[in-house]
Motif scaffolding. Structure first.
Motif, mmCIF file in Angstrom:
data_model
loop_
_atom_site.group_PDB
_atom_site.id
_atom_site.type_symbol
_atom_site.label_atom_id
_atom_site.label_comp_id
_atom_site.label_asym_id
_atom_site.label_seq_id
_atom_site.Cartn_x
_atom_site.Cartn_y
_atom_site.Cartn_z
ATOM 1 N N VAL A 301 -28.246 53.368 -3.195
ATOM 2 C CA VAL A 301 -28.292 52.709 -4.509
ATOM 3 C C VAL A 301 -26.949 52.052 -4.826
ATOM 4 O O VAL A 301 -26.886 50.896 -5.257
ATOM 5 C CB VAL A 301 -28.661 53.731 -5.614
ATOM 6 N N ILE A 302 -25.870 52.786 -4.584
ATOM 7 C CA ILE A 302 -24.541 52.271 -4.924
ATOM 8 C C ILE A 302 -24.223 51.011 -4.124
ATOM 9 O O ILE A 302 -23.811 49.992 -4.679
ATOM 10 C CB ILE A 302 -23.461 53.344 -4.681
ATOM 11 N N LYS A 304 -26.211 48.969 -2.542
ATOM 12 C CA LYS A 304 -27.125 47.877 -2.874
ATOM 13 C C LYS A 304 -26.687 47.183 -4.167
ATOM 14 O O LYS A 304 -26.647 45.947 -4.251
ATOM 15 C CB LYS A 304 -28.548 48.416 -3.019
ATOM 16 N N GLU A 305 -26.342 47.975 -5.180
ATOM 17 C CA GLU A 305 -25.921 47.400 -6.447
ATOM 18 C C GLU A 305 -24.550 46.735 -6.349
ATOM 19 O O GLU A 305 -24.304 45.698 -6.963
ATOM 20 C CB GLU A 305 -25.907 48.482 -7.538
ATOM 21 N N ASN A 308 -25.084 43.380 -5.051
ATOM 22 C CA ASN A 308 -25.556 42.475 -6.108
ATOM 23 C C ASN A 308 -24.403 41.987 -6.973
ATOM 24 O O ASN A 308 -24.343 40.815 -7.359
ATOM 25 C CB ASN A 308 -26.599 43.184 -6.986
ATOM 26 N N ILE A 309 -23.480 42.894 -7.299
ATOM 27 C CA ILE A 309 -22.318 42.520 -8.100
ATOM 28 C C ILE A 309 -21.465 41.504 -7.356
ATOM 29 O O ILE A 309 -21.028 40.501 -7.910
ATOM 30 C CB ILE A 309 -21.477 43.759 -8.453
ATOM 31 N N ASP A 334 -22.556 59.527 -15.755
ATOM 32 C CA ASP A 334 -23.758 58.710 -15.578
ATOM 33 C C ASP A 334 -24.921 59.285 -16.375
ATOM 34 O O ASP A 334 -25.693 58.555 -16.988
ATOM 35 C CB ASP A 334 -24.120 58.652 -14.093
ATOM 36 N N ARG A 441 -24.123 46.092 -19.711
ATOM 37 C CA ARG A 441 -25.153 46.485 -18.745
ATOM 38 C C ARG A 441 -26.238 47.346 -19.400
ATOM 39 O O ARG A 441 -27.423 47.234 -19.072
ATOM 40 C CB ARG A 441 -24.514 47.242 -17.573
ATOM 41 N N SER A 466 -30.595 55.227 -15.762
ATOM 42 C CA SER A 466 -29.307 54.546 -15.617
ATOM 43 C C SER A 466 -28.653 54.791 -14.267
ATOM 44 O O SER A 466 -27.452 54.753 -14.141
ATOM 45 C CB SER A 466 -28.353 55.018 -16.701
ATOM 46 N N LYS A 467 -29.444 55.034 -13.238
ATOM 47 C CA LYS A 467 -28.854 55.384 -11.935
ATOM 48 C C LYS A 467 -27.920 54.287 -11.428
ATOM 49 O O LYS A 467 -26.945 54.552 -10.738
ATOM 50 C CB LYS A 467 -29.961 55.635 -10.905
ATOM 51 N N TYR A 468 -28.195 53.045 -11.776
ATOM 52 C CA TYR A 468 -27.359 51.956 -11.279
ATOM 53 C C TYR A 468 -26.002 51.895 -11.975
ATOM 54 O O TYR A 468 -25.076 51.235 -11.525
ATOM 55 C CB TYR A 468 -28.070 50.615 -11.460
ATOM 56 N N GLN A 471 -22.704 52.851 -10.003
ATOM 57 C CA GLN A 471 -22.015 51.908 -9.118
ATOM 58 C C GLN A 471 -20.970 51.097 -9.880
ATOM 59 O O GLN A 471 -19.973 50.689 -9.309
ATOM 60 C CB GLN A 471 -23.004 50.987 -8.401
#
Length: 476
Positions: A301-302, A304-305, A308-309, A334, A441, A466-468, A471
């Motif tokens: 997840v981290i 991948k996000e 994206n950033i 988190d 966010r 809010s798992k994202y 990151q």
């Protein structure tokens, strides 16, 4: 008889004394239990190498890496680093040297591949004691990127630069001489000239056929590509021999290092070929399954996000280190931020219906009364197992948001942002700058949730919502 008895008695006494002396010489049995072996301490750190899709590993990365490694306070013999890599590759020399620097800072090194680590990033993974991969993870051939010797600012793949020559060489070796021989045989059969003359004609004819093809290959490029590939093979052998296969007997250690390094360079013909975890195991690499790594899904997840950033950020890469203790703190934060997201969503979900019922109401007192009535009714629909503290939190956040929108006439997004920002600042957890980013966010999350999963939201834990957000904290 009496003399014999006395003699025997003396012998028995002497034997007894000898036994006592011998006992004194024997080591005493200690009644104190042996000291328990002290369990060795190990401090674990996560080191992220995250690169944008069009960003290569290069020499400048060493400065960022050293800045991050200098944050490690523990001695190397007590330090373990889990190196989380997301990269399409780059230049082999800095990749090789960065891993050497990392190894000087730790006793154990794992390479974690949540998505992909190709080319020079694969080389970095080979410097670990083991590689952790999921079903979606991929490594790549040790194809080295290099600058074109003739065209400025153009990078080329060493494999794709060398293999056309190698393929042509193999074709010439297998087809050129048989073709010339067949042609010479036909010339002799049809003209009757001498064999030597026929062979000369055949070779000249075949050479004239091959020359235009061979002339397209630049020997300088071929030589550079070959040297780049052999350098990659040498680096891979060095890593595998020193680390991954270090526990093998010497002959097997050398053989495994040599065959694995050779296969990773010369066993593939395309830069983008995928090496799955099962493929990697067939290449003798030590592969652990991501399913057995405690935080593999979180790393997925981290990274991948973060990718994206990076795609929308002026920063094209992120090299960051974080200890597991810091990670635990971030997980707690988190969860807290997830709770704020949940509160914001619940408050924001009241806006559409109130807009409809208050569209013709202008009296502030009537509006305030309507807001409180709607809020009171909404609170009664919350899950019965929710604590009173949580219900009061939702009521306070919702009232502040609704008053900002309907009484102070803020725009919806600005009102939501202000409520969230004030709540974060009140906790004194983050600086103002970080609070601004996180509030933005959470606004996006609250709006998105209100549009997509209205029914499931009450059953979804705040941490999942809010798992994202984690990151963002790791990235900052």
């Amino acid at each position: 008889m009496e003399k014999g008895k006395k003699k025997n008695s003396k012998e028995k006494k002497q034997k007894k004394r000898n036994e006592e002396v011998q006992k004194e010489k024997l080591p005493l049995k200690s009644l104190v239990p042996p000291a328990k072996e002290k369990k060795s301490e190990e401090y674990r750190y996560l080191l992220f190498f995250t690169y944008g899709e069009n960003t290569a590993i290069n020499r400048d990365d060493m400065f960022d890496l050293i800045d991050q490694l200098n944050k490690i306070p523990t001695p190397p013999e007590k330090t373990r680093i889990d190196m989380v890599i997301l990269s399409g590759g780059g230049y082999p020399h800095p990749a090789y040297q960065m891993v050497n620097v990392i190894r000087s800072k730790c006793k154990k090194l794992k390479a974690i591949i949540p998505l992909y680590a190709k080319s020079a990033a694969t080389l970095m993974a080979l410097g670990a004691d083991e590689i952790v991969m999921g079903p979606q993870s991929e490594l790549g051939p040790l194809d080295m990127q290099m600058e074109h010797p003739l065209i400025e600012n153009l990078n080329i793949s060493a494999i794709e630069g060398y293999y056309p020559f190698l393929h042509l060489y193999e074709k010439i070796s297998s087809d050129f001489f048989p073709l010339a021989l067949r042609l010479a045989t036909q010339i002799i059969a049809t003209t009757g000239i001498k064999r030597e003359d026929a062979v000369d004609i055949a070779i000249n004819t075949t050479t004239n056929y091959i020359t235009p093809i061979v002339s397209q290959i630049n020997p300088t490029i071929v030589n550079m590509c070959y040297r780049a590939l052999t350098t990659g093979e040498s680096y891979a052998y060095s890593f595998l021999y020193k680390y991954m296969f270090k526990d093998k007997p010497e002959q097997e250690r050398m053989m495994l290092s040599k065959t694995t390094a050779h296969a990773l360079v010369w066993g593939f013909q395309n830069h983008g070929q995928v090496i799955t975890r099962d493929d990697a195991k067939l290449l003798n690499l030590y592969i652990s399954y991501g399913e057995n790594y405690d935080i593999f899904n979180m790393m997925y997840v981290i990274t991948k996000e973060m990718l994206n950033i990076l795609s929308t950020s002026p920063t094209d890469k992120a090299i960051r280190i974080i200890s597991t203790e810091q990670l635990k703190q971030l997980l707690n934060i988190d969860s807290y931020l997830g709770y704020i997201t949940f509160l914001s969503y619940k408050a924001y979900s009241l806006v559409p219906s109130l807009k409809e019922s208050l569209k013709n109401v202008t009296d502030p007192k009537k509006i305030s009364l309507a807001l409180r009535q709607a809020l009171s009714q909404s609170v009664t629909t919350l899950p019965p197992n929710m604590s009173e503290i949580e219900k009061n939190d939702i009521a306070q956040v919702s009232l502040e948001l609704l008053e900002n929108i309907f009484i102070k006439n803020f725009k919806e997004e600005n009102a939501l942002y202000r409520v969230i920002y004030n709540r974060i600042i009140r906790e004194k957890t983050f600086s103002k700058k970080v609070a601004e980013i996180i509030a933005g966010r959470i606004v996006e999350a609250a709006k998105e949730l209100s549009e997509t999963i209205e029914i499931e939201i009450d059953k979804t834990p705040p941490e999942v919502i809010s798992k994202y957000i984690l990151q963002i904290l790791a990235f900052l």
